[in-house]
Scaffold this motif. Sequence first.
Motif, short mmCIF file in Angstrom:
data_model
loop_
_atom_site.label_atom_id
_atom_site.label_comp_id
_atom_site.label_asym_id
_atom_site.label_seq_id
_atom_site.Cartn_x
_atom_site.Cartn_y
_atom_site.Cartn_z
N TYR A 103 0.83 -1.20 0.00
CA TYR A 103 0.00 0.00 0.00
C TYR A 103 0.87 1.25 0.00
N SER A 104 0.22 2.37 -0.29
CA SER A 104 0.84 3.69 -0.16
C SER A 104 -0.21 4.68 0.31
N PHE A 105 0.18 5.54 1.24
CA PHE A 105 -0.68 6.63 1.66
C PHE A 105 -0.13 7.96 1.17
N SER A 106 0.83 7.93 0.26
CA SER A 106 1.48 9.16 -0.18
C SER A 106 0.53 10.02 -1.01
N GLU A 107 0.75 11.33 -0.92
CA GLU A 107 -0.12 12.27 -1.63
C GLU A 107 -0.07 12.05 -3.14
N ALA A 108 1.11 11.74 -3.65
CA ALA A 108 1.25 11.58 -5.10
C ALA A 108 0.57 10.32 -5.61
N LYS A 109 0.33 9.35 -4.73
CA LYS A 109 -0.38 8.14 -5.14
C LYS A 109 -0.80 7.34 -3.91
N THR A 110 -2.09 7.18 -3.76
CA THR A 110 -2.62 6.32 -2.71
C THR A 110 -3.19 5.08 -3.38
N PHE A 111 -2.75 3.92 -2.91
CA PHE A 111 -3.30 2.68 -3.48
C PHE A 111 -3.12 1.55 -2.47
N GLU A 112 -3.76 0.46 -2.77
CA GLU A 112 -3.67 -0.70 -1.89
C GLU A 112 -3.83 -1.97 -2.73
N LEU A 113 -2.96 -2.93 -2.51
CA LEU A 113 -3.08 -4.26 -3.11
C LEU A 113 -3.28 -5.23 -1.94
N PRO A 114 -4.54 -5.52 -1.61
CA PRO A 114 -4.79 -6.36 -0.43
C PRO A 114 -4.11 -7.71 -0.56
N LEU A 115 -3.90 -8.34 0.58
CA LEU A 115 -3.17 -9.62 0.69
C LEU A 115 -3.20 -10.46 -0.57
N TYR A 116 -2.03 -10.77 -1.11
CA TYR A 116 -1.99 -11.54 -2.35
C TYR A 116 -0.67 -12.28 -2.46
N THR A 117 -0.68 -13.27 -3.33
CA THR A 117 0.56 -13.94 -3.73
C THR A 117 0.64 -13.87 -5.25
N GLY A 118 1.83 -14.10 -5.77
CA GLY A 118 2.00 -14.14 -7.22
C GLY A 118 1.82 -12.78 -7.87
N MET A 119 1.28 -12.79 -9.08
CA MET A 119 1.17 -11.56 -9.87
C MET A 119 -0.18 -10.90 -9.63
N PRO A 120 -0.16 -9.62 -9.23
CA PRO A 120 -1.45 -8.93 -9.08
C PRO A 120 -2.19 -8.87 -10.42
N ALA A 121 -3.49 -8.68 -10.35
CA ALA A 121 -4.31 -8.70 -11.58
C ALA A 121 -3.92 -7.57 -12.53
N ARG A 122 -3.57 -6.43 -11.97
CA ARG A 122 -3.26 -5.30 -12.85
C ARG A 122 -2.16 -4.45 -12.24
N PRO A 123 -1.49 -3.67 -13.11
CA PRO A 123 -0.43 -2.78 -12.60
C PRO A 123 -1.05 -1.56 -11.91
N VAL A 124 -0.21 -0.84 -11.19
CA VAL A 124 -0.62 0.42 -10.55
C VAL A 124 -0.11 1.56 -11.41
N HIS A 125 -0.99 2.51 -11.69
CA HIS A 125 -0.68 3.65 -12.56
C HIS A 125 -0.23 4.83 -11.70
N PHE A 126 0.83 5.52 -12.13
CA PHE A 126 1.36 6.66 -11.38
C PHE A 126 1.26 7.93 -12.24
N PRO A 127 0.12 8.63 -12.17
CA PRO A 127 -0.12 9.76 -13.07
C PRO A 127 0.37 11.11 -12.54
N GLN A 128 0.92 11.14 -11.32
CA GLN A 128 1.26 12.43 -10.71
C GLN A 128 2.70 12.41 -10.20
N ALA A 129 3.42 13.52 -10.40
CA ALA A 129 4.81 13.59 -9.92
C ALA A 129 4.85 13.69 -8.41
N GLY A 130 5.88 13.11 -7.81
CA GLY A 130 6.06 13.20 -6.37
C GLY A 130 6.75 11.97 -5.84
N ILE A 131 6.93 11.93 -4.53
CA ILE A 131 7.58 10.80 -3.88
C ILE A 131 6.51 9.89 -3.29
#
Length: 226
Positions: A103-131
């Motif tokens: 997960y990330s709580f950062s302002e530039a990108k907040t997302f969560e990939l709940p408990l998983y193994t292997g390959m997640p279903a989809r990638p995470v997109h990063f549309p905004q500059a920042g850390i």
Amino acid sequence: MAVKLHAGTLSCSTTLVPLLLSAVLAMPVSAAGFDVHLMDSAGDGLANAAVVVRTLDAEPDRPDSPRVRIDQIDRAFVPAAITIPVGTEVMFPNKDDIRHHVYSFSEAKTFELPLYTGMPARPVHFPQAGIVTIACNIHDWMLGHIYVVDTPWHGLSDEGGRWESPSLPAGRYRVEVWHHGLSDGRMTLHEGELAAGERLKLDSTLEIQSGPSPRRAPRPGRRGYR
Ligand SMILES: [Cu+2]
């Protein structure tokens, strides 16, 4: 590189012009750019700091937005830091035989990939500059940093704190360092003109508030989590 031939300065026969032109084009061109060397306050090379070069003259071409990956191996993010252009998609494959919860709580990108193994279903997109700081909800020590930048010229300092820019056209630039341990997250190293063929050395010592690298996993058996 722009090659300018001023016809008025050529007094020789016009039959020589093609020969002169090919001679000019064959001359070696030294690559203009920046050689950056970053140190921490102890004088050691500062690794995994993002160096970000922006043009002050005009909008550069939009950087490519490749798809990249950050693995989870032995309960750590590998690599633990990357720079990516805005718009990049990142896959987070779990190579361990236990589940992670990224997960990330950062302002530039907040997302969560709940408990998983292997390959997640989809990638995470990063549309905004920042850390973007990524972590695992299960394993507190797992930390990673994604530096999302809006310029084509960027990279991480190596183990010795060094980074060399690619070849740049002459012009005005600002060179920044981004690091999660800097008080404002970023600082300007240099701003000014870069002449054709000029290689500018930029040495800097940075005050890093937290450790420059994410904490490592504890030794097996020390923690209850698996
Ligand atoms: Cu985990």
